[in-house]
Design a protein around this motif. Structure first.
Motif, PDB file in Angstrom:
ATOM      1  N   ARG A 198     -10.185  -4.542   4.021  1.00  0.00           N
ATOM      2  CA  ARG A 198      -9.982  -5.311   2.787  1.00  0.00           C
ATOM      3  C   ARG A 198      -8.547  -5.837   2.702  1.00  0.00           C
ATOM      4  NH1 ARG A 198      -9.163  -1.960  -2.492  1.00  0.00           N
ATOM      5  NH2 ARG A 198      -7.252  -1.624  -1.326  1.00  0.00           N
ATOM      6  N   ASP A 199      -7.574  -4.998   3.085  1.00  0.00           N
ATOM      7  CA  ASP A 199      -6.158  -5.371   2.997  1.00  0.00           C
ATOM      8  C   ASP A 199      -5.648  -6.048   4.262  1.00  0.00           C
ATOM      9  OD1 ASP A 199      -6.361  -4.189   0.541  1.00  0.00           O
ATOM     10  OD2 ASP A 199      -5.234  -2.386   1.077  1.00  0.00           O
ATOM     11  N   ASP A 200      -6.553  -6.403   5.161  1.00  0.00           N
ATOM     12  CA  ASP A 200      -6.213  -7.127   6.391  1.00  0.00           C
ATOM     13  C   ASP A 200      -5.221  -6.351   7.257  1.00  0.00           C
ATOM     14  OD1 ASP A 200      -6.617  -9.268   8.101  1.00  0.00           O
ATOM     15  OD2 ASP A 200      -4.920 -10.392   7.294  1.00  0.00           O
ATOM     16  N   HIS A 201      -5.334  -5.030   7.246  1.00  0.00           N
ATOM     17  CA  HIS A 201      -4.477  -4.137   8.049  1.00  0.00           C
ATOM     18  C   HIS A 201      -2.989  -4.392   7.791  1.00  0.00           C
ATOM     19  CE1 HIS A 201      -7.639  -2.224  10.463  1.00  0.00           C
ATOM     20  NE2 HIS A 201      -8.273  -3.359  10.297  1.00  0.00           N
ATOM     21  N   ARG A 202      -2.643  -4.743   6.558  1.00  0.00           N
ATOM     22  CA  ARG A 202      -1.250  -4.970   6.155  1.00  0.00           C
ATOM     23  C   ARG A 202      -0.882  -3.980   5.070  1.00  0.00           C
ATOM     24  NH1 ARG A 202       1.341  -6.883   9.821  1.00  0.00           N
ATOM     25  NH2 ARG A 202       0.176  -8.415  10.961  1.00  0.00           N
ATOM     26  N   CYS A 203       0.333  -3.443   5.146  1.00  0.00           N
ATOM     27  CA  CYS A 203       0.819  -2.462   4.181  1.00  0.00           C
ATOM     28  C   CYS A 203       0.884  -3.087   2.782  1.00  0.00           C
ATOM     29  CB  CYS A 203       2.184  -1.944   4.604  1.00  0.00           C
ATOM     30  SG  CYS A 203       2.903  -0.738   3.467  1.00  0.00           S
ATOM     31  N   GLY A 204       0.399  -2.369   1.797  1.00  0.00           N
ATOM     32  CA  GLY A 204       0.412  -2.851   0.422  1.00  0.00           C
ATOM     33  C   GLY A 204       1.800  -2.857  -0.192  1.00  0.00           C
ATOM     34  N   TYR A 205       2.764  -2.223   0.465  1.00  0.00           N
ATOM     35  CA  TYR A 205       4.128  -2.133  -0.059  1.00  0.00           C
ATOM     36  C   TYR A 205       5.100  -3.059   0.669  1.00  0.00           C
ATOM     37  CZ  TYR A 205       2.056   2.013  -2.153  1.00  0.00           C
ATOM     38  OH  TYR A 205       1.231   2.863  -2.842  1.00  0.00           O
ATOM     39  N   CYS A 206       5.106  -3.009   2.012  1.00  0.00           N
ATOM     40  CA  CYS A 206       6.099  -3.800   2.754  1.00  0.00           C
ATOM     41  C   CYS A 206       5.498  -4.961   3.541  1.00  0.00           C
ATOM     42  CB  CYS A 206       6.892  -2.898   3.694  1.00  0.00           C
ATOM     43  SG  CYS A 206       5.929  -2.229   5.071  1.00  0.00           S
ATOM     44  N   GLY A 207       4.205  -4.958   3.781  1.00  0.00           N
ATOM     45  CA  GLY A 207       3.559  -6.055   4.495  1.00  0.00           C
ATOM     46  C   GLY A 207       3.476  -5.876   5.997  1.00  0.00           C
ATOM     47  N   ASN A 208       4.038  -4.790   6.531  1.00  0.00           N
ATOM     48  CA  ASN A 208       3.948  -4.537   7.974  1.00  0.00           C
ATOM     49  C   ASN A 208       2.533  -4.104   8.343  1.00  0.00           C
ATOM     50  OD1 ASN A 208       6.627  -5.148   8.442  1.00  0.00           O
ATOM     51  ND2 ASN A 208       7.304  -3.048   8.110  1.00  0.00           N
ATOM     52  N   ALA A 209       2.294  -3.934   9.635  1.00  0.00           N
ATOM     53  CA  ALA A 209       0.980  -3.485  10.109  1.00  0.00           C
ATOM     54  C   ALA A 209       0.682  -2.097   9.548  1.00  0.00           C
ATOM     55  CB  ALA A 209       0.956  -3.465  11.627  1.00  0.00           C
ATOM     56  N   ALA A 210      -0.509  -1.925   9.007  1.00  0.00           N
ATOM     57  CA  ALA A 210      -0.896  -0.659   8.379  1.00  0.00           C
ATOM     58  C   ALA A 210      -1.850   0.106   9.286  1.00  0.00           C
ATOM     59  CB  ALA A 210      -1.561  -0.922   7.039  1.00  0.00           C
ATOM     60  N   SER A 211      -1.658   1.427   9.303  1.00  0.00           N
ATOM     61  CA  SER A 211      -2.564   2.277  10.086  1.00  0.00           C
ATOM     62  C   SER A 211      -3.108   3.431   9.253  1.00  0.00           C
ATOM     63  CB  SER A 211      -1.830   2.822  11.311  1.00  0.00           C
ATOM     64  OG  SER A 211      -0.691   3.553  10.901  1.00  0.00           O
ATOM     65  N   THR A 212      -2.610   3.594   8.032  1.00  0.00           N
ATOM     66  CA  THR A 212      -3.080   4.669   7.153  1.00  0.00           C
ATOM     67  C   THR A 212      -3.449   4.059   5.801  1.00  0.00           C
ATOM     68  OG1 THR A 212      -0.893   5.143   6.237  1.00  0.00           O
ATOM     69  CG2 THR A 212      -1.514   6.342   8.228  1.00  0.00           C
ATOM     70  N   ILE A 213      -3.981   4.902   4.922  1.00  0.00           N
ATOM     71  CA  ILE A 213      -4.227   4.453   3.555  1.00  0.00           C
ATOM     72  C   ILE A 213      -3.437   5.349   2.614  1.00  0.00           C
ATOM     73  CG2 ILE A 213      -6.488   3.466   4.035  1.00  0.00           C
ATOM     74  CD1 ILE A 213      -7.744   5.940   2.773  1.00  0.00           C
ATOM     75  N   ASP A 214      -3.122   4.830   1.423  1.00  0.00           N
ATOM     76  CA  ASP A 214      -2.316   5.566   0.461  1.00  0.00           C
ATOM     77  C   ASP A 214      -2.987   5.517  -0.905  1.00  0.00           C
ATOM     78  OD1 ASP A 214       0.164   6.862  -0.471  1.00  0.00           O
ATOM     79  OD2 ASP A 214       0.423   4.981  -1.585  1.00  0.00           O
ATOM     80  N   HIS A 215      -2.907   6.628  -1.626  1.00  0.00           N
ATOM     81  CA  HIS A 215      -3.361   6.679  -3.011  1.00  0.00           C
ATOM     82  C   HIS A 215      -2.211   6.183  -3.884  1.00  0.00           C
ATOM     83  CE1 HIS A 215      -6.258   9.425  -1.188  1.00  0.00           C
ATOM     84  NE2 HIS A 215      -7.014   9.236  -2.252  1.00  0.00           N
ATOM     85  N   VAL A 216      -2.417   5.104  -4.617  1.00  0.00           N
ATOM     86  CA  VAL A 216      -1.372   4.556  -5.482  1.00  0.00           C
ATOM     87  C   VAL A 216      -0.949   5.626  -6.484  1.00  0.00           C
ATOM     88  CG1 VAL A 216      -0.786   2.739  -7.123  1.00  0.00           C
ATOM     89  CG2 VAL A 216      -2.245   2.213  -5.157  1.00  0.00           C
ATOM     90  N   LEU A 217      -1.898   6.196  -7.193  1.00  0.00           N
ATOM     91  CA  LEU A 217      -1.645   7.374  -8.024  1.00  0.00           C
ATOM     92  C   LEU A 217      -2.065   8.564  -7.165  1.00  0.00           C
ATOM     93  CD1 LEU A 217      -0.905   8.690 -10.737  1.00  0.00           C
ATOM     94  CD2 LEU A 217      -3.309   8.455 -11.383  1.00  0.00           C
ATOM     95  N   PRO A 218      -1.109   9.404  -6.739  1.00  0.00           N
ATOM     96  CA  PRO A 218      -1.426  10.487  -5.795  1.00  0.00           C
ATOM     97  C   PRO A 218      -2.557  11.393  -6.285  1.00  0.00           C
ATOM     98  CG  PRO A 218       0.936  10.283  -6.079  1.00  0.00           C
ATOM     99  CD  PRO A 218       0.305   9.387  -7.098  1.00  0.00           C
ATOM    100  N   ARG A 219      -3.297  11.921  -5.325  1.00  0.00           N
ATOM    101  CA  ARG A 219      -4.416  12.815  -5.663  1.00  0.00           C
ATOM    102  C   ARG A 219      -3.943  14.041  -6.431  1.00  0.00           C
ATOM    103  NH1 ARG A 219      -8.107  13.805  -0.504  1.00  0.00           N
ATOM    104  NH2 ARG A 219      -6.107  14.523   0.277  1.00  0.00           N
ATOM    105  N   SER A 220      -2.736  14.507  -6.119  1.00  0.00           N
ATOM    106  CA  SER A 220      -2.211  15.688  -6.813  1.00  0.00           C
ATOM    107  C   SER A 220      -1.975  15.431  -8.298  1.00  0.00           C
ATOM    108  CB  SER A 220      -0.903  16.146  -6.156  1.00  0.00           C
ATOM    109  OG  SER A 220       0.075  15.139  -6.286  1.00  0.00           O
ATOM    110  N   ARG A 221      -1.952  14.156  -8.682  1.00  0.00           N
ATOM    111  CA  ARG A 221      -1.746  13.786 -10.091  1.00  0.00           C
ATOM    112  C   ARG A 221      -3.024  13.229 -10.711  1.00  0.00           C
ATOM    113  NH1 ARG A 221       4.190  11.172 -10.463  1.00  0.00           N
ATOM    114  NH2 ARG A 221       5.262  12.674  -9.146  1.00  0.00           N
ATOM    115  N   GLY A 222      -4.142  13.468 -10.050  1.00  0.00           N
ATOM    116  CA  GLY A 222      -5.424  13.033 -10.591  1.00  0.00           C
ATOM    117  C   GLY A 222      -5.908  11.689 -10.091  1.00  0.00           C
ATOM    118  N   GLY A 223      -5.255  11.141  -9.092  1.00  0.00           N
ATOM    119  CA  GLY A 223      -5.678   9.856  -8.540  1.00  0.00           C
ATOM    120  C   GLY A 223      -6.984   9.974  -7.793  1.00  0.00           C
TER     121      GLY A 223
END
Length: 165
Positions: free
Chosen positions: A78-103
């Motif tokens: 969906r994100d075209d393998h681009r980082c949602g923060y810096c735009g570089n090539a992405a290889s992982t996914i990130d929870h915007v609201l971390p799971r430890s905080r109920g994300g």
């Protein structure tokens, strides 16, 4: 070889094997509308074109909500393998609201992320880091997402998948 199956209303339904598509055509349950160039398939009842896209003769009722399941591969795609923060090539996914905080692990809370940004962000929110998201995470839409197998699509399928978008 794979074949795109369209409903009687020309909406994409599925991607099936070449053999399954040929059986549907031979039993008069579908019609070939896009052919693969090459030799025809010979049967006792005659020759059949090699199907790239077929349309069903009768309409098949499809459930209204075709929810796309959340997967790591889907978020990256969906994100075209681009980082949602810096735009570089992405290889992982990130929870915007971390799971430890109920994300949640939902389309709205996941973005593709490069390893560097993921490690730096850690267990914090983008606001705490003074970072901005380059995209607004949302569920994907369109025929390319609701029809399994279209991520590796044939060029002859493009007009039919564009109609469903």
């Amino acid at each position: 070889m794979r074949t795109l199956v369209l409903n009687a209303g020309y909406e994409p339904l599925a991607v099936v094997s070449f053999k399954r598509a040929l059986v549907l055509v031979m039993n008069d349950k579908a019609t070939v509308i896009e052919r693969v160039e090459g030799d025809p398939v010979w049967a006792a009842s005659g020759a059949y074109d090699r199907p790239a896209v077929i349309v069903l003769s009768r309409y098949v009722r499809v459930p209204m909500s075709r929810l796309v399941p959340v997967t790591r591969r889907g978020v990256l795609r969906r994100d075209d393998h681009r980082c949602g923060y810096c735009g570089n090539a992405a290889s992982t996914i990130d929870h915007v609201l971390p799971r430890s905080r109920g994300g949640a692990g939902s389309w709205e809370n996941l973005v593709a992320c490069c390893l560097r940004c993921n490690n730096i962000k850690g267990d914090r929110t983008p606001q705490e880091m003074n970072w901005r998201l380059r995209i607004t995470p949302q569920p994907p839409r369109g025929g390319r997402w609701t029809v399994r197998g279209t991520e590796r699509s044939d060029p002859s399928w493009e007009p039919y998948l564009a109609l469903a978008a």
